[in-house]
Design a protein around this motif. Structure first.
Motif, short mmCIF file in Angstrom:
data_model
loop_
_atom_site.label_atom_id
_atom_site.label_comp_id
_atom_site.label_asym_id
_atom_site.label_seq_id
_atom_site.Cartn_x
_atom_site.Cartn_y
_atom_site.Cartn_z
N LYS A 5 0.90 -13.17 3.76
CA LYS A 5 1.10 -11.88 3.11
C LYS A 5 2.45 -11.86 2.41
CE LYS A 5 -1.73 -9.01 6.09
NZ LYS A 5 -1.77 -7.82 6.94
N ASP A 6 2.46 -11.28 1.20
CA ASP A 6 3.73 -11.08 0.51
C ASP A 6 4.32 -9.73 0.95
OD1 ASP A 6 2.36 -9.09 -0.88
OD2 ASP A 6 2.37 -10.15 -2.79
N GLY A 8 4.34 -6.88 -0.38
CA GLY A 8 3.45 -5.75 -0.62
C GLY A 8 2.18 -5.78 0.21
N GLY A 9 2.03 -6.77 1.07
CA GLY A 9 0.85 -6.86 1.93
C GLY A 9 -0.31 -7.63 1.30
N LYS A 10 -0.13 -8.13 0.07
CA LYS A 10 -1.19 -8.90 -0.59
C LYS A 10 -1.31 -10.27 0.07
CE LYS A 10 -2.33 -10.78 -5.14
NZ LYS A 10 -1.86 -10.91 -6.53
N ILE A 11 -2.54 -10.65 0.40
CA ILE A 11 -2.78 -11.94 1.06
C ILE A 11 -2.98 -13.01 0.00
CG2 ILE A 11 -4.30 -13.26 2.58
CD1 ILE A 11 -5.01 -10.62 3.96
N THR A 12 -2.26 -14.11 0.15
CA THR A 12 -2.39 -15.24 -0.75
C THR A 12 -2.92 -16.43 0.05
OG1 THR A 12 -0.51 -14.47 -2.06
CG2 THR A 12 -1.14 -16.77 -2.33
N VAL A 61 -8.86 -12.34 -6.81
CA VAL A 61 -8.46 -11.47 -7.93
C VAL A 61 -7.53 -12.18 -8.90
CG1 VAL A 61 -8.82 -9.30 -6.69
CG2 VAL A 61 -6.59 -10.43 -6.58
N ASP A 62 -6.92 -13.28 -8.47
CA ASP A 62 -5.98 -13.96 -9.35
C ASP A 62 -5.83 -15.41 -8.90
OD1 ASP A 62 -4.06 -14.36 -11.33
OD2 ASP A 62 -2.42 -13.57 -10.11
#
Length: 168
Positions: A5-6, A8-12, A61-62
């Motif tokens: 998680k970064d 902002g909570g976005k999982i990569t 998403v990216d």
């Protein structure tokens, strides 16, 4: 696949995948759609975007960065030779230097599993005592034969490493 998680909570996730030759060459820059198709076809159910397979469906998403590489297996025909001689049978030892190929100079393997690295380490470990004995005894027919036999054995061992022919 490991996710992190970064702030902002976005999982990569980092995705590494072999692509069967039947699918053709992978694109030089993988799109979101291409990566999603690989996840759906070959990935774990926990990363699927299909709600019937994964109640908490995940969708790519990216694509931050992508690359491709071709796995390749190759080995030199021989791991021991003489440099500067007309032939291997030339008995004038002063006309040529002994050359032993080890590691990536002798054999190439894809990085998965560390096969090439492990073989290279084994090459070096096996060659050390033979070189030490050769330095002590000097360049003799006997020391050359020991090198030749060792390098033939190393070449044989490289051929025993399994390699999946259906992956790129």
């Amino acid at each position: 696949m490991e996710g992190s998680k970064d702030a902002g909570g976005k999982i990569t996730h980092r995705m590494v995948c072999g692509v069967p030759l039947s699918k053709g060459a992978p694109p030089s820059k993988a799109s979101v759609e291409y990566c999603q198709e690989l996840i759906e076809t070959y990935g774990p159910r926990s990363l699927s975007s299909d709600k019937s397979k994964n109640p908490q469906a995940m969708k790519i998403v990216d694509v931050v960065w992508s690359t491709r590489f071709r796995t390749r297996y190759a080995a030199a025909e021989q791991f021991f030779t003489y440099f500067g001689r007309d032939s291997d049978n030339d008995q004038a030892r002063s006309t040529g230097a002994r050359v032993c190929l080890i590691g990536d100079a002798a054999h190439i393997h894809p990085p998965a599993g560390g096969q090439g690295m492990n073989l290279g380490l084994c090459d070096a470990i096996a060659l050390g005592p033979v070189i030490a004995a050769g330095l002590t005894a000097g360049s003799t027919h006997e020391s050359d034969e020991k090198l030749r036999a060792l390098m033939a054995l190393r070449r044989e061992r490289v051929g025993l490493v399994p390699h999946p022919p259906d992956q790129v």
